[in-house]
Write a protein that holds these residues in place. Structure first.
Motif, short mmCIF file in Angstrom:
data_model
loop_
_atom_site.label_atom_id
_atom_site.label_comp_id
_atom_site.label_asym_id
_atom_site.label_seq_id
_atom_site.Cartn_x
_atom_site.Cartn_y
_atom_site.Cartn_z
N HIS A 1 0.82 -1.21 0.00
CA HIS A 1 0.00 0.00 0.00
C HIS A 1 0.86 1.26 0.00
N VAL A 2 2.03 1.18 0.59
CA VAL A 2 2.86 2.38 0.79
C VAL A 2 4.24 2.22 0.16
N ARG A 3 4.37 1.36 -0.81
CA ARG A 3 5.70 1.09 -1.38
C ARG A 3 6.33 2.34 -1.98
N HIS A 4 5.50 3.31 -2.44
CA HIS A 4 6.05 4.53 -3.06
C HIS A 4 6.74 5.42 -2.02
N ALA A 5 6.55 5.16 -0.73
CA ALA A 5 7.19 5.98 0.29
C ALA A 5 8.71 5.84 0.26
N PRO B 1 13.02 6.52 -4.75
CA PRO B 1 14.14 7.47 -4.70
C PRO B 1 13.75 8.89 -5.10
N ALA B 2 12.66 9.05 -5.85
CA ALA B 2 12.27 10.39 -6.28
C ALA B 2 11.65 11.21 -5.16
N LEU B 3 11.14 10.55 -4.12
CA LEU B 3 10.44 11.28 -3.06
C LEU B 3 11.36 12.24 -2.31
N PRO B 4 12.56 11.85 -1.88
CA PRO B 4 13.45 12.83 -1.24
C PRO B 4 13.80 14.00 -2.15
N VAL B 5 13.88 13.74 -3.44
CA VAL B 5 14.17 14.83 -4.39
C VAL B 5 13.02 15.83 -4.42
N LEU B 6 11.79 15.34 -4.41
CA LEU B 6 10.62 16.22 -4.39
C LEU B 6 10.58 17.06 -3.11
N VAL B 7 10.90 16.43 -1.99
CA VAL B 7 10.93 17.17 -0.72
C VAL B 7 12.00 18.25 -0.77
N ALA C 1 17.04 -3.63 6.79
CA ALA C 1 16.82 -2.98 5.50
C ALA C 1 18.12 -2.36 4.98
N PRO C 2 18.19 -2.07 3.67
CA PRO C 2 19.36 -1.35 3.14
C PRO C 2 19.51 0.02 3.79
N ARG C 3 20.71 0.57 3.72
CA ARG C 3 20.98 1.84 4.41
C ARG C 3 20.06 2.95 3.93
N ARG C 4 19.80 3.04 2.64
CA ARG C 4 18.94 4.10 2.13
C ARG C 4 17.56 4.02 2.74
N HIS C 5 17.03 2.83 2.88
CA HIS C 5 15.71 2.65 3.50
C HIS C 5 15.76 2.99 4.99
N ARG C 6 16.85 2.63 5.65
CA ARG C 6 16.96 2.94 7.07
C ARG C 6 16.99 4.45 7.29
N LEU C 7 17.83 5.15 6.55
CA LEU C 7 17.93 6.60 6.71
C LEU C 7 16.64 7.29 6.32
N THR C 8 15.97 6.77 5.30
CA THR C 8 14.68 7.36 4.90
C THR C 8 13.67 7.24 6.03
N SER C 9 13.64 6.08 6.69
CA SER C 9 12.70 5.89 7.80
C SER C 9 13.03 6.79 8.97
#
Length: 431
Positions: free
Chosen positions: A117-121, A124-130, A216-224
């Motif tokens: 349901h939330v896979r788009h969270a 990689p484009a989401l941090p760029v948009l923020v 999780a991979p580092r990118r996913h950890r830091l994103t969370s």
């Protein structure tokens, strides 16, 4: 741990085979992070431990696993003891023909929310948009510095009750959205997550337990970890653009200015890494530490004991002469040993530096509470209590009751939450 210490199991025989629960494994530097998502239990294992886990998972008996590791490493490892430790962690479903009792998994918040349901969270484009949204807000503020809000913007209405009610509603809504951002990004990575109240020193906080993100991979950890801060910055940036599009003096403009302050006010708290804020978990991850707070606290206590030791000796009795069997400095054993010496060099440096931040920040926070917050709260509560009664007017009674309910309620909630955390220690949470 001895075999007898494993609940519900007999002595582990060399011929026994082990059935493991579903476990996640991730390599991290020279160690392996192993955990069970259902129970939110995770440990760091050396290479030999990870290999033993792999062989046991392939169906090898305890004896054959020990023999295989002896051939590969040249060391004699106690696999029966290792299996006992795994069973105590809840990683083992069955030893031989005997099932191992399993603990009830902790409940997850919003269990109906599935990773797909939330896979788009985690896109990689989401941090760029923020980042683009924040950049647009900064450019607007550079061109129109008059849009920068001040404390008076919080007083958007002449009616104090309306200001308090809307401020409280907006603040709690943003707080929940902040934690929901952590939950959503962690859920996208397959981590259940749980939102609840907690305490950090004298602060009552809302926190999200995302134990399991370690796999999780580092990118996913830091994103969370950074999702909550990104949410606050996104809301603040959107409100800056709203201010630029509305006329000064209008209700929409005043509300947007007040909302901008409410969205920005929690961000300085994130710099207080000694209270295990979101940025603390980022710092812990980047330094490669397993338990930066716990190890930093242990090292600070060690330094405190070392500071007091000469005074203690001077008062009680002369120190005995050193013998040739005394361990050298930094290699002592027992309760006075430096707890950081067993850490890898990169962790040791980070832990010792963090211990300074931990002690300094904690002392400053508690001193501020003792000098400012606590006296102010007590004064307000005493005045409110004195303002109740038939000898006062309706307005005075209503004002006193409001103070007792709001301020007293927050303090009671802090005490209850603190007691709950003391009596039931759970996994580390982010907030």
């Amino acid at each position: 741990m001895t075999d007898a210490a494993v609940p519900g199991t007999r002595r582990i025989e060399p011929s026994a085979r082990v059935l493991l629960h579903e476990l996640g494994v991730r390599r991290d530097r020279d160690e392996w992070i192993v955990g069970r998502m259902a129970t939110r239990t995770f440990v760091a294992l050396p290479a030999a431990g990870a290999r033993a886990l792999e062989l046991l998972g392939q169906g090898l008996s305890v004896a054959r696993t020990a023999a295989a590791l002896r051939d590969e490493t040249g060391e004699e490892l106690d696999i029966a003891d290792f299996v006992g430790d795994l069973a105590a962690l809840g990683f083992v479903a069955r030893i031989g023909d005997q099932p191992v009792p399993d603990a009830e998994p902790p409940p997850a918040s919003l269990p109906w929310l599935r990773p797909h349901h939330v896979r788009h969270a985690l896109h990689p484009a989401l941090p760029v948009l923020v980042a683009l949204l924040v950049l647009a807000a900064l450019l607007v503020l550079i061109r129109r510095p008059d849009l920068l809000p001040g404390y008076h913007d919080l007083l958007w209405s002449p009616h104090g009750s309306l200001v308090l009610l809307t401020g409280a509603a907006a603040g709690w809504t943003l707080l929940f959205a902040h934690e929901l951002a952590h939950l959503v990004t962690a859920r996208a990575a397959g981590v259940p997550g749980r939102i609840r109240l907690g305490t950090r020193l004298q602060f009552l906080v809302m926190q999200t337990d995302i134990s399991g993100i370690e796999l999780a991979p580092r990118r996913h950890r830091l994103t969370s970890y950074l999702a909550g801060i990104a949410l606050n910055l996104s809301v603040a940036s959107a409100l800056v653009l709203t201010l630029a599009c509305t006329d000064t003096g209008t209700t929409a403009h005043r509300l947007a200015a007040a909302g901008l302050l409410i969205a920005l006010m929690p961000l300085p708290f994130q710099l207080m890494v000694f209270t295990r804020t979101d940025l603390y978990f980022v710092l812990q991850d980047l330094t490669g530490c397993r338990n930066l707070y716990g190890d930093g606290l242990a090292y600070a206590r060690y330094r405190y004991r070392r500071t007091l030791r000469p005074r203690h000796r001077a008062v009680t009795a002369p120190a005995p002469a050193a013998s040739s069997t005394d361990p050298p400095e930094g290699q002592s054993t027992g309760p006075s040993a430096d707890p950081s010496t067993g850490l890898p060099p990169h962790e040791r440096r980070a832990v010792r530096l963090y211990s300074v931040i931990l002690v300094t920040g904690t002392v400053a926070c508690l001193a501020f509470m003792a000098a400012v917050t606590l006296p102010a709260d007590v004064t307000l509560l005493v005045r409110a209590a004195r303002g109740l009664g038939p000898g006062h007017g309706l307005a005075r009674n209503a004002d006193a009751a409001a103070v007792l309910v709001t301020l007293g309620g927050v303090n009671v909630l802090w005490l209850v939450t603190r007691w709950r955390d003391r009596t039931s220690r759970g996994p580390t949470a982010t907030n």
